[in-house]
Design an enzyme around this catalytic site. Structure first.
Site, PDB file in Angstrom:
ATOM      1  N   ARG A 221       0.738  -1.055   0.001  1.00 22.96           N
ATOM      2  CA  ARG A 221       0.183   0.048   0.026  1.00 22.96           C
ATOM      3  C   ARG A 221       1.179   1.173  -0.096  1.00 22.96           C
ATOM      4  O   ARG A 221       0.543   2.187  -0.762  1.00 22.96           O
ATOM      5  CB  ARG A 221      -1.236   0.064   1.288  1.00 22.96           C
ATOM      6  CG  ARG A 221      -2.259   0.525   0.961  1.00 22.96           C
ATOM      7  CD  ARG A 221      -2.094   2.138   1.833  1.00 22.96           C
ATOM      8  NE  ARG A 221      -1.450   2.027   2.569  1.00 22.96           N
ATOM      9  CZ  ARG A 221      -0.346   2.732   3.349  1.00 22.96           C
ATOM     10  NH1 ARG A 221       0.075   4.131   2.495  1.00 22.96           N
ATOM     11  NH2 ARG A 221      -0.092   2.937   4.465  1.00 22.96           N
TER      12      ARG A 221
ATOM     13  N   PHE B  18       8.971  10.396  -2.723  1.00 24.12           N
ATOM     14  CA  PHE B  18       8.681  11.785  -2.006  1.00 24.12           C
ATOM     15  C   PHE B  18       9.343  12.619  -1.872  1.00 24.12           C
ATOM     16  O   PHE B  18       9.749  12.165  -0.428  1.00 24.12           O
ATOM     17  CB  PHE B  18       7.211  12.170  -1.910  1.00 24.12           C
ATOM     18  CG  PHE B  18       6.984  13.130  -0.960  1.00 24.12           C
ATOM     19  CD1 PHE B  18       6.000  14.285  -2.209  1.00 24.12           C
ATOM     20  CD2 PHE B  18       6.438  13.298   0.408  1.00 24.12           C
ATOM     21  CE1 PHE B  18       4.712  15.461  -1.588  1.00 24.12           C
ATOM     22  CE2 PHE B  18       5.811  14.444   0.288  1.00 24.12           C
ATOM     23  CZ  PHE B  18       5.016  15.869   0.277  1.00 24.12           C
TER      24      PHE B  18
ATOM     25  N   GLU C 210       3.395  10.290   7.479  1.00 18.86           N
ATOM     26  CA  GLU C 210       1.699  10.812   7.243  1.00 18.86           C
ATOM     27  C   GLU C 210       0.998  11.368   8.446  1.00 18.86           C
ATOM     28  O   GLU C 210      -0.097  11.689   8.001  1.00 18.86           O
ATOM     29  CB  GLU C 210       1.290   9.971   6.338  1.00 18.86           C
ATOM     30  CG  GLU C 210       1.085   9.559   5.074  1.00 18.86           C
ATOM     31  CD  GLU C 210       1.621  10.391   4.052  1.00 18.86           C
ATOM     32  OE1 GLU C 210       0.909  11.761   4.223  1.00 18.86           O
ATOM     33  OE2 GLU C 210       2.292  10.072   2.897  1.00 18.86           O
TER      34      GLU C 210
HETATM   35  P1  FAD Z   1       9.488  14.154  14.936  1.00 23.46           P
HETATM   36  O1  FAD Z   1       8.864  15.069  13.755  1.00 23.46           O
HETATM   37  O2  FAD Z   1      11.023  14.258  15.530  1.00 23.46           O
HETATM   38  O3  FAD Z   1       8.533  13.471  15.961  1.00 23.46           O
HETATM   39  C1  FAD Z   1       9.189  13.149  17.169  1.00 23.46           C
HETATM   40  C2  FAD Z   1       7.933  12.598  18.486  1.00 23.46           C
HETATM   41  O4  FAD Z   1       7.379  13.841  18.635  1.00 23.46           O
HETATM   42  C3  FAD Z   1       6.362  12.500  17.414  1.00 23.46           C
HETATM   43  O5  FAD Z   1       5.594  11.607  18.683  1.00 23.46           O
HETATM   44  C4  FAD Z   1       5.913  13.851  17.625  1.00 23.46           C
HETATM   45  O6  FAD Z   1       4.568  13.288  17.280  1.00 23.46           O
HETATM   46  C5  FAD Z   1       6.391  13.896  18.259  1.00 23.46           C
HETATM   47  N1  FAD Z   1       6.394  15.587  18.127  1.00 23.46           N
HETATM   48  C6  FAD Z   1       6.604  16.202  17.547  1.00 23.46           C
HETATM   49  N2  FAD Z   1       6.098  17.923  16.884  1.00 23.46           N
HETATM   50  C7  FAD Z   1       5.310  17.508  18.398  1.00 23.46           C
HETATM   51  C8  FAD Z   1       4.431  18.684  19.148  1.00 23.46           C
HETATM   52  N3  FAD Z   1       4.291  20.077  17.978  1.00 23.46           N
HETATM   53  N4  FAD Z   1       3.854  18.423  20.177  1.00 23.46           N
HETATM   54  C9  FAD Z   1       3.709  17.350  20.740  1.00 23.46           C
HETATM   55  N5  FAD Z   1       4.571  16.388  20.074  1.00 23.46           N
HETATM   56  C10 FAD Z   1       5.411  17.060  18.779  1.00 23.46           C
HETATM   57  N6  FAD Z   1       8.871  11.390   3.841  1.00 23.46           N
HETATM   58  C11 FAD Z   1       8.763  11.544   3.214  1.00 23.46           C
HETATM   59  O7  FAD Z   1       8.866  12.879   3.233  1.00 23.46           O
HETATM   60  N7  FAD Z   1       8.125  10.808   2.150  1.00 23.46           N
HETATM   61  C12 FAD Z   1       8.179   9.556   1.784  1.00 23.46           C
HETATM   62  O8  FAD Z   1       8.167   8.917   1.093  1.00 23.46           O
HETATM   63  C13 FAD Z   1       8.064   8.559   3.757  1.00 23.46           C
HETATM   64  N8  FAD Z   1       8.553   7.600   3.976  1.00 23.46           N
HETATM   65  C14 FAD Z   1       8.458   7.328   4.958  1.00 23.46           C
HETATM   66  C15 FAD Z   1       8.434   5.667   5.656  1.00 23.46           C
HETATM   67  C16 FAD Z   1       8.879   5.364   7.016  1.00 23.46           C
HETATM   68  C17 FAD Z   1       8.544   4.150   6.657  1.00 23.46           C
HETATM   69  C18 FAD Z   1       8.850   6.187   7.755  1.00 23.46           C
HETATM   70  C19 FAD Z   1       9.419   5.708   8.953  1.00 23.46           C
HETATM   71  C20 FAD Z   1       9.110   7.355   7.542  1.00 23.46           C
HETATM   72  C21 FAD Z   1       8.552   8.101   6.427  1.00 23.46           C
HETATM   73  N9  FAD Z   1       8.414   9.302   5.903  1.00 23.46           N
HETATM   74  C22 FAD Z   1       8.253   9.999   4.680  1.00 23.46           C
HETATM   75  C23 FAD Z   1       8.828  10.137   7.316  1.00 23.46           C
HETATM   76  C24 FAD Z   1       7.265  11.008   7.873  1.00 23.46           C
HETATM   77  O9  FAD Z   1       6.866  11.460   7.330  1.00 23.46           O
HETATM   78  C25 FAD Z   1       8.019  11.003   8.987  1.00 23.46           C
HETATM   79  O10 FAD Z   1       9.265  10.846  10.080  1.00 23.46           O
HETATM   80  C26 FAD Z   1       7.412  12.143  10.642  1.00 23.46           C
HETATM   81  O11 FAD Z   1       6.626  13.002   9.611  1.00 23.46           O
HETATM   82  C27 FAD Z   1       7.516  12.245  11.887  1.00 23.46           C
HETATM   83  O12 FAD Z   1       8.310  12.686  11.748  1.00 23.46           O
HETATM   84  P2  FAD Z   1       9.813  12.789  12.462  1.00 23.46           P
HETATM   85  O13 FAD Z   1      10.090  10.844  12.671  1.00 23.46           O
HETATM   86  O14 FAD Z   1      10.846  13.210  12.232  1.00 23.46           O
HETATM   87  O15 FAD Z   1       9.401  12.763  13.937  1.00 23.46           O
END
Ligand code: FAD
Length: 401
Positions: free
Chosen positions: A100, A139, A380
């Site tokens: 998916r 993306f 997402e």
């Molecule tokens: P962070 O933003 O660092 O967050 C860490 C924790 O802090 C989380 O629990 C979050 O909820 C919490 N947090 C952050 N801000 C706040 C707030 N204001 N208040 C309270 N809690 C908060 N990205 C792409 O661009 N393209 C892709 O194709 C893509 N594919 C992916 C595939 C996989 C398998 C994975 C794991 C990720 C992918 N991603 C992709 C990235 C994904 O969108 C990000 O991992 C996601 O947006 C979270 O960002 P981060 O991992 O940096 O976590």
């Protein structure tokens, strides 16, 4: 009001008769995708997961099935309803979240921005090949230091003296990155340039010098999916590489909304697969001289799972109908993404435990779904981010920062 006597039985795999809510066309599509998953995904997916691979040939299989960009019109895309797209995501994710994810990224994160914001040349060059699975897209929004807050991105796009764009930076966690032919990359423009520092989207052929996409190894979730870094080291692109139809964060965020919509259906598929595995297992597994399904505690677990899966599917269908009617709002998508993925993870964990020791092997689909859903929970928009979107919608007070 009808006073006909109530039916006494129900279908344990369709508790709420949701099948009856689908049109003949939707049911046909659903059955076609379900058959495809049974024939082309389920026989091999545990092996792909075990080896940490996603075969590139699957792209053309998905293309032949007609699910790549299926909710888009023209350029070789099927032009189905949003609900039909959702149902396809549900069936694909009943196979594996990796399948998916491939289809979501290709259709909603790579094809959608080209279709919605690209030039005619972008569309003609990429969309028909992408719909057929001959070209793969990825993306690039997330960066090593910019996840939930993508507007903090550091990747830059500047115009040099020749009028070309020069992209520098690093993206991370890009699904399909290492197998992609084209990347839709979001970058911050020069504060002194014509776009005054706004984020723009760029269509980047992955064979452009300075572009590389190393694979991220050692994942324990979504292993049947390629996840990559995108390195942009002085990537030179013609002026025409920028998506002309959008400036600012509205561009990437509108793509995310499309993909999240598919996920809120997809999660129901993963959860359904876990529930059905738990139901089948509990009817066969004998302990204390009886199938474990005959214990009251087991029945309670199965009933809770069945209700959760069916309630989430009902929500997905409701949101699908709203999208088709043009009445879906962004916070509605957050309700679905937040609640349905949370539900799916809960169901997967319960099913995992119901299978006992067998629940930890790839002989059964449950732990694969369970670990996959950890990624789906995070990407997402994490649960916290969707909670904040909804908190803002309910109170009118943004609490993001
Ligand atoms: P962070 O933003 O660092 O967050 C860490 C924790 O802090 C989380 O629990 C979050 O909820 C919490 N947090 C952050 N801000 C706040 C707030 N204001 N208040 C309270 N809690 C908060 N990205 C792409 O661009 N393209 C892709 O194709 C893509 N594919 C992916 C595939 C996989 C398998 C994975 C794991 C990720 C992918 N991603 C992709 C990235 C994904 O969108 C990000 O991992 C996601 O947006 C979270 O960002 P981060 O991992 O940096 O976590």
């Amino acid at each position: 009001m009808s006073h006909a006597p109530l039916r006494q039985n129900l279908d344990p795999r369709d508790l709420l008769d949701l099948d009856a809510e689908l049109s003949d066309e939707e049911r046909l599509l659903r059955d076609t995708v379900r058959r495809f998953v049974g024939d082309k995904v389920l026989p091999d997916v545990a092996d792909w997961f075990d080896r940490g691979v996603f075969p590139r040939e699957m792209a053309q299989e998905f293309g032949r099935l007609g699910v790549l960009g299926m909710h888009l019109e023209g350029y070789g895309c099927a032009g189905t309803s949003a609900t039909a797209y959702g149902l396809a995501c549900l069936e694909l994710e009943a196979g594996d979240s990796g399948a998916r994810s491939f289809v979501s990224v290709q259709g909603s994160l790579a094809m959608f921005p080209i279709w919605a914001f690209g030039s005619e040349e972008h569309k003609q060059t990429w969309l028909p090949r992408m719909a057929a699975g001959e070209a793969i897209g990825c993306f690039g929004l997330t960066e090593p230091d910019s996840g939930s807050d993508p507007s903090s991105m550091r990747t830059t796009a500047r115009v040099d003296a020749s009028g070309d764009w020069i992209l520098d930076g690093a993206k991370r966690w890009s699904t399909n990155g290492s197998i992609a032919d084209v990347a839709v990359v979001w970058a911050r423009t020069d504060p002194d340039g014509p776009d005054r520092g706004a984020v723009r989207g760029f269509v980047v052929p992955t064979d452009t010098p300075g572009f590389s996409a190393p694979v991220i190894h050692r994942k324990v979730s979504l292993r049947a999916s390629v996840t990559s870094e995108l390195v942009l080291d002085g990537v030179r692109l013609p002026a025409s590489a920028a998506l002309p139809g959008v400036t600012g964060m509205r561009g990437p965020l509108s793509c995310l909304n499309e993909a999240r919509f598919g996920i809120l259906f997809g999660a129901c598929g993963a959860a359904r697969a876990c529930y059905e595995a738990a139901l089948d297992y509990s009817l066969e597994r004998v302990q204390f001289g009886k199938p474990i399904a005959s214990f009251q505690l087991t029945q309670r677990r199965l009933v809770e799972m069945a209700i959760a899966v069916n309630r989430a599917t009902l929500l997905a269908l409701h949101l699908g109908r709203k999208k088709d009617a043009g009445t879906l709002a962004t916070p509605h998508v957050s309700v679905g993404k937040l609640d349905n993925v949370r539900m799916a993870l809960d169901v997967a964990r319960e099913a995992r435990s119901l299978l006992g020791a067998n629940g930890i092997t790839l002989e059964y689909p449950v732990i694969r779904h369970m670990t996959n859903l950890e990624s789906v929970y995070t990407y997402e928009g994490t649960n916290e981010i969707h909670t904040l979107i909804l908190g803002n919608a309910i109170t009118g007070i943004p609490a993001f920062g």
